[in-house]
Scaffold this motif. Structure first.
Motif, mmCIF file in Angstrom:
data_model
loop_
_atom_site.group_PDB
_atom_site.id
_atom_site.type_symbol
_atom_site.label_atom_id
_atom_site.label_comp_id
_atom_site.label_asym_id
_atom_site.label_seq_id
_atom_site.Cartn_x
_atom_site.Cartn_y
_atom_site.Cartn_z
ATOM 1 N N ILE A 237 35.636 48.485 64.138
ATOM 2 C CA ILE A 237 36.932 48.063 64.685
ATOM 3 C C ILE A 237 37.642 47.005 63.830
ATOM 4 O O ILE A 237 38.848 47.118 63.574
ATOM 5 C CB ILE A 237 36.777 47.580 66.151
ATOM 6 C CG1 ILE A 237 36.647 48.791 67.083
ATOM 7 C CG2 ILE A 237 37.969 46.732 66.587
ATOM 8 C CD1 ILE A 237 36.438 48.439 68.541
ATOM 9 N N PRO A 238 36.947 45.959 63.354
ATOM 10 C CA PRO A 238 37.665 44.943 62.574
ATOM 11 C C PRO A 238 38.313 45.476 61.290
ATOM 12 O O PRO A 238 39.179 44.804 60.720
ATOM 13 C CB PRO A 238 36.570 43.919 62.236
ATOM 14 C CG PRO A 238 35.523 44.111 63.283
ATOM 15 C CD PRO A 238 35.544 45.573 63.574
ATOM 16 N N TYR A 239 37.916 46.648 60.832
ATOM 17 C CA TYR A 239 38.425 47.197 59.575
ATOM 18 C C TYR A 239 39.510 48.261 59.789
ATOM 19 O O TYR A 239 39.991 48.851 58.816
ATOM 20 C CB TYR A 239 37.268 47.794 58.768
ATOM 21 C CG TYR A 239 36.277 46.761 58.320
ATOM 22 C CD1 TYR A 239 36.465 46.051 57.138
ATOM 23 C CD2 TYR A 239 35.169 46.456 59.101
ATOM 24 C CE1 TYR A 239 35.567 45.076 56.733
ATOM 25 C CE2 TYR A 239 34.260 45.473 58.715
ATOM 26 C CZ TYR A 239 34.467 44.795 57.523
ATOM 27 O OH TYR A 239 33.581 43.813 57.129
ATOM 28 N N LEU A 240 39.905 48.490 61.041
ATOM 29 C CA LEU A 240 40.831 49.584 61.315
ATOM 30 C C LEU A 240 42.172 49.420 60.606
ATOM 31 O O LEU A 240 42.717 50.384 60.065
ATOM 32 C CB LEU A 240 41.040 49.734 62.826
ATOM 33 C CG LEU A 240 39.939 50.510 63.552
ATOM 34 C CD1 LEU A 240 40.152 50.448 65.060
ATOM 35 C CD2 LEU A 240 39.905 51.962 63.081
ATOM 36 N N ASP A 241 42.707 48.228 60.607
ATOM 37 C CA ASP A 241 44.003 48.019 59.931
ATOM 38 C C ASP A 241 43.893 48.300 58.437
ATOM 39 O O ASP A 241 44.787 48.911 57.835
ATOM 40 C CB ASP A 241 44.500 46.592 60.168
ATOM 41 C CG ASP A 241 44.975 46.367 61.594
ATOM 42 O OD1 ASP A 241 45.205 47.370 62.306
ATOM 43 O OD2 ASP A 241 45.100 45.198 62.002
ATOM 44 N N GLU A 242 42.791 47.867 57.846
ATOM 45 C CA GLU A 242 42.574 48.105 56.414
ATOM 46 C C GLU A 242 42.422 49.596 56.118
ATOM 47 O O GLU A 242 43.016 50.116 55.154
ATOM 48 C CB GLU A 242 41.318 47.359 55.963
ATOM 49 C CG GLU A 242 40.905 47.610 54.521
ATOM 50 C CD GLU A 242 39.541 47.021 54.194
ATOM 51 O OE1 GLU A 242 38.827 47.615 53.369
ATOM 52 O OE2 GLU A 242 39.202 45.965 54.775
ATOM 53 N N ILE A 243 41.653 50.295 56.950
ATOM 54 C CA ILE A 243 41.452 51.735 56.770
ATOM 55 C C ILE A 243 42.781 52.465 56.884
ATOM 56 O O ILE A 243 43.123 53.333 56.066
ATOM 57 C CB ILE A 243 40.446 52.276 57.817
ATOM 58 C CG1 ILE A 243 39.059 51.660 57.600
ATOM 59 C CG2 ILE A 243 40.372 53.798 57.755
ATOM 60 C CD1 ILE A 243 38.104 51.890 58.759
ATOM 61 N N GLN A 244 43.538 52.116 57.921
ATOM 62 C CA GLN A 244 44.834 52.754 58.161
ATOM 63 C C GLN A 244 45.782 52.540 56.985
ATOM 64 O O GLN A 244 46.444 53.469 56.517
ATOM 65 C CB GLN A 244 45.454 52.162 59.430
ATOM 66 C CG GLN A 244 46.858 52.647 59.734
ATOM 67 C CD GLN A 244 46.875 53.712 60.784
ATOM 68 O OE1 GLN A 244 46.183 53.619 61.784
ATOM 69 N NE2 GLN A 244 47.688 54.728 60.569
#
Length: 359
Positions: A237-244
């Motif tokens: 979850i903490p990496y979702l913005d980066e992945i997106q």
């Protein structure tokens, strides 16, 4: 080898911290604390009131059909993963296929009413590649005919329509958290609904119908998920913005690189908040698609005809859907994942353009 997709993995030590807690508690499954925490964090991230974490996206669809008490015919799309159709059949219902829009690749609302019969109980539509269905029109048709609406949102994590999560629409929405998805829990999925009573029913259904140790509330199934899977989700979850953001940049870069390729793209420009989960291209000729696939494979690059064949043509189904037939024969998904490099994207593009130009 450049695969067509690759799961995002968080730093090993971050996942290990969740494993340490599992070892301390010795609580591996059966609605453990990590499962509850994951549900809370997902509801907060997606701004939803109700969500249940389940074992996979297929079980999510089956729970939705069962919770709504559906029978008879369910109007659905031929352009989706096979689980959309087989879940309907597995639950004793009959899929009735309605063709898709040529630009969005989602169910064509103009064709729905002609498919409704006295046996129709619901509409089950798919947000293809994260492209949202025409949710307002589908709901109007459903309301006019007393039908339930289920959305297969396996591809649609993070998508928004009118400032709301796409999972806010329909009677029940489902999602897959499979390892290849934008957000994953290795294996997993979710059911989401605005109705507290429907949520309560699905909570019983996912746990064998248990209402305490010695009482049962209906006929259930084992749709639970484990603390290990929930731990992975919490670490992702903490990496979702980066992945997106990375996928969005890759999506835009592909379009720049492939400007000279004679293909079309599904319409995504008008989507309020798109998730860039896949990069499909639609060829004008099947022969060129097959040649491109072959050359990519020869060079160690994965691609996928996603979805092929169309679900009205899989041996135990039937239906006339010419748009879906045409798209499914000509669509190809190119590699798109968190760690894909620009150099790798340039290699994919060069090979495709060489095939087209016979270089």
């Amino acid at each position: 080898m450049i695969p067509v997709t690759k799961p995002f993995l968080p730093p090993k030590e971050e996942y290990a911290r969740y494993l340490d807690g599992i070892w301390e508690r010795n609580w591996l499954t059966n609605n453990g604390p990590l499962v509850n925490e994951l549900e809370l964090q997902l509801k907060e991230h997606l701004n939803l009131d109700h969500l249940l974490f389940v074992s996979n996206g297929t079980i999510a669809l089956q729970l939705a059909i069962k919770a709504l008490g559906l029978g008879g015919e369910i109007i659905t799309t031929p352009f989706s993963y096979v689980a959309t159709t087989t879940s309907i059949i597995w639950e004793g219902c009959t899929p009735v296929f309605v063709d898709i829009l040529g630009d969005r690749l989602t169910m064509d609302p103009d064709l729905i009413e002609a498919a409704i019969t006295p046996d129709t109980t619901a509409i089950l539509a798919t947000h293809v590649y994260g492209i949202p269905c025409e949710v307002d029109r589908i709901q109007q048709i459903a309301d006019a005919h007393g039908l339930k609406v289920i959305y297969d949102g396996a591809h649609a994590f993070g998508v928004q329509v009118k400032g709301k999560s796409i999972f806010e629409y329909g009677d029940i929405s489902t999602c897959s958290f499979h390892a290849t998805k934008l957000f994953h829990t290795i294996e997993g999925g979710a059911v989401m609904t605005k109705c507290p009573e429907t949520l309560k029913k699905m909570a019983y259904l996912r746990n064998f119908g248990h209402d305490g140790f010695e009482k049962f509330n209906g006929i259930g199934i084992n749709g639970k998920n484990s603390e290990f899977h929930a731990g992975m989700g919490l670490a992702v979850i903490p990496y979702l913005d980066e992945i997106q953001k990375k996928k969005q940049n890759q999506f835009v870069y592909y379009k720049e690189l492939l400007r000279g390729l004679d293909v079309k793209y599904p319409e995504t420009n008008q989507i309020e908040r798109y998730n860039f989960a896949y990069f499909p291209i639609i060829f004008n000729e099947v022969a060129l698609l097959k040649k491109c696939m072959h050359v990519l494979e020869e060079n160690g690059i994965g691609s996928r005809r996603y979805f092929f064949p169309a679900l009205n043509n899989i041996g135990f189904t039937q239906g006339i859907c010419p748009v879906s037939d045409r798209i499914s024969e000509r669509v190809l998904c190119l590699p798109l994942y968190h760690s894909l490099t620009k150099e790798e994207q340039r290699m994919v593009a060069r090979l495709l353009l060489r095939v087209q130009n016979n270089v």
